[in-house]
Design a protein around this motif. Structure first.
Motif, PDB file in Angstrom:
ATOM      1  N   GLY A  81     -14.106 -31.040 -10.455  1.00 20.33           N
ATOM      2  CA  GLY A  81     -14.306 -31.935  -9.306  1.00 20.33           C
ATOM      3  C   GLY A  81     -13.907 -31.306  -7.983  1.00 20.33           C
ATOM      4  N   GLN A  82     -13.239 -30.172  -8.005  1.00 22.06           N
ATOM      5  CA  GLN A  82     -12.789 -29.519  -6.772  1.00 22.06           C
ATOM      6  C   GLN A  82     -12.340 -28.086  -7.098  1.00 22.06           C
ATOM      7  OE1 GLN A  82      -9.220 -32.222  -6.697  1.00 22.06           O
ATOM      8  NE2 GLN A  82      -8.162 -30.355  -5.985  1.00 22.06           N
ATOM      9  N   VAL A  83     -12.285 -27.255  -6.044  1.00 24.41           N
ATOM     10  CA  VAL A  83     -11.601 -25.955  -6.130  1.00 24.41           C
ATOM     11  C   VAL A  83     -10.821 -25.801  -4.833  1.00 24.41           C
ATOM     12  CG1 VAL A  83     -11.786 -23.467  -6.438  1.00 24.41           C
ATOM     13  CG2 VAL A  83     -13.512 -24.926  -7.426  1.00 24.41           C
ATOM     14  N   GLN A 122     -16.938 -17.154   0.487  1.00 20.74           N
ATOM     15  CA  GLN A 122     -17.953 -17.900   1.254  1.00 20.74           C
ATOM     16  C   GLN A 122     -18.198 -19.276   0.598  1.00 20.74           C
ATOM     17  OE1 GLN A 122     -21.954 -16.541   0.283  1.00 20.74           O
ATOM     18  NE2 GLN A 122     -22.286 -16.024   2.447  1.00 20.74           N
ATOM     19  N   ALA A 123     -18.304 -19.278  -0.732  1.00 21.78           N
ATOM     20  CA  ALA A 123     -18.567 -20.537  -1.458  1.00 21.78           C
ATOM     21  C   ALA A 123     -17.374 -21.485  -1.367  1.00 21.78           C
ATOM     22  CB  ALA A 123     -18.882 -20.234  -2.923  1.00 21.78           C
ATOM     23  N   VAL A 128     -14.939 -26.410   0.931  1.00 20.99           N
ATOM     24  CA  VAL A 128     -13.835 -27.036   1.681  1.00 20.99           C
ATOM     25  C   VAL A 128     -14.409 -27.785   2.894  1.00 20.99           C
ATOM     26  CG1 VAL A 128     -11.835 -26.516   3.143  1.00 20.99           C
ATOM     27  CG2 VAL A 128     -12.046 -25.455   0.888  1.00 20.99           C
ATOM     28  N   LEU A 129     -15.372 -27.159   3.597  1.00 19.32           N
ATOM     29  CA  LEU A 129     -16.000 -27.837   4.754  1.00 19.32           C
ATOM     30  C   LEU A 129     -16.652 -29.145   4.315  1.00 19.32           C
ATOM     31  CD1 LEU A 129     -17.701 -24.933   6.784  1.00 19.32           C
ATOM     32  CD2 LEU A 129     -15.588 -26.162   7.328  1.00 19.32           C
ATOM     33  N   ALA A 130     -17.334 -29.117   3.163  1.00 20.73           N
ATOM     34  CA  ALA A 130     -17.997 -30.337   2.668  1.00 20.73           C
ATOM     35  C   ALA A 130     -16.968 -31.412   2.328  1.00 20.73           C
ATOM     36  CB  ALA A 130     -18.847 -30.004   1.437  1.00 20.73           C
ATOM     37  N   ARG A 131     -15.855 -31.019   1.729  1.00 17.63           N
ATOM     38  CA  ARG A 131     -14.812 -32.009   1.384  1.00 17.63           C
ATOM     39  C   ARG A 131     -14.195 -32.592   2.649  1.00 17.63           C
ATOM     40  NH1 ARG A 131     -10.988 -28.884  -2.684  1.00 17.63           N
ATOM     41  NH2 ARG A 131      -9.754 -30.789  -2.709  1.00 17.63           N
TER      42      ARG A 131
END
Ligand SMILES: NC(=O)c1ccc[n+]([C@@H]2O[C@H](COP(=O)([O-])OP(=O)(O)OC[C@H]3O[C@@H](n4cnc5c(N)ncnc54)[C@H](OP(=O)(O)O)[C@@H]3O)[C@@H](O)[C@H]2O)c1
Length: 261
Positions: A81-83, A122-123, A128-131
């Motif tokens: 669900g996250q990194v 990069q990924a 992180v930007l999307a979260r």
């Protein structure tokens, strides 16, 4: 209470990567254990991390394959669900020198040791930007990070493992550029071990003798390196720098690579 953070450790089935995965699991991180061919070892690392942290999983990917590398972080996010962090530990380490250098050797090392590490950073940044945009996570400067495993060899160069050294030099430059480009959301820190683990090229006796060749009379051990990676991931003010963990080997001049001395 927010869930435990998730870290992807590449090349975590065996050796230093496994030690890093276990140290992070012991510190409460959920660990995505990446491997390429060492599946049995990866399953064992996952079991050992799970018993420490409660959650871990393994993910297979050939880091020379750009398409596969692009699919790795989404798989980890799909599972957990996250990194929150990436440790770029996996590395190709094949011998060449000035006389045997080839485009093929350079490309192989560059793809897995530099290209894949940059794509994973990069990924992570995009994730992180999307979260943050979805307010799925609070603005918390310093929380997200990439750690790149480098090598004291970069500060103490010799022409052995020519393409490997070039790929790590590229990753060291990327460490600086990414720290600037991914701030303020993601920190980027290098960790450069000295001679830490032996290989098939060195006998145990030779390794012990070489390990002592440093100003401190000892190089790094796996626990030193793992503790430094954990420190880099958790120190919210550190970015764009490299921690050398090598007993001071980078301060000495070695004419050959340790494995060929
Ligand atoms: N060991 C030392 O003394 C030392 C000294 C200085 C720096 N370092 C750095 O510390 C890190 C860890 O060292 P190590 O000796 O533990 O590393 P290693 O055993 O040489 O390699 C770690 C893992 O990298 C994975 N790998 C290699 N090529 C790959 C590819 N194309 N795609 C996916 N995975 C790949 C392999 O996974 P599979 O087994 O699953 O195929 C391997 O188990 C490296 O970055 C190294 O440069 C180590």
């Amino acid at each position: 209470m927010s869930p435990a953070p998730v870290v992807l450790v590449t090349g975590a089935a065996r050796r230093l990567g496994r030690e890093i995965a276990l140290a992070l699991a012991a510190g409460g991180w959920r660990v995505a254990v990446h491997y390429r061919s060492s599946q049995e070892d990866a399953i064992k690392t996952v079991a050992d991390c799970t018993s420490l942290a409660g959650a871990a999983a393994h993910f297979c990917c050939d880091l020379e394959d750009e398409t596969a590398v692009h699919s790795l972080l989404p798989q980890v996010i799909g599972h957990f669900g996250q990194v929150d962090a990436v440790v770029n530990n996996a590395s190709t380490f094949e011998h060449d020198g000035a006389a045997s250098f080839s485009f093929a050797a350079l490309e192989k090392h560059m793809r897995s040791n530099a290209g894949a590490a940059i794509v994973l950073a990069q990924a992570l940044h995009a994730h992180v930007l999307a979260r943050l945009a979805a307010s799925a996570v609070a603005e918390q400067t310093g929380r997200f990070a990439v750690v790149n495993l480098l090598d004291q060899k970069l500060w103490n160069q010799n022409p052995d493992f020519f393409s490997y050294t070039l790929s790590k030099a590229a990753l060291e430059a990327a460490n600086t550029m990414l720290a600037i480009a991914l701030a303020p959301q993601v920190r980027v820190v290098g960790v450069a071990p000295g001679l830490t683990l032996t290989s098939h090229l060195l006998s145990e006796e030779k390794f012990e003798a070489l390990h002592k060749l440093s100003p401190l009379g000892r190089s790094s051990n796996p626990a030193d390196v793992a503790a430094t990676v954990k420190f880099a991931l958790e120190n919210a003010s550190m970015t764009g720098t490299t921690l050398l963990v090598d007993g001071g080997q980078h301060l000495m001049k070695f004419e050959r690579d340790f494995s060929l001395m």
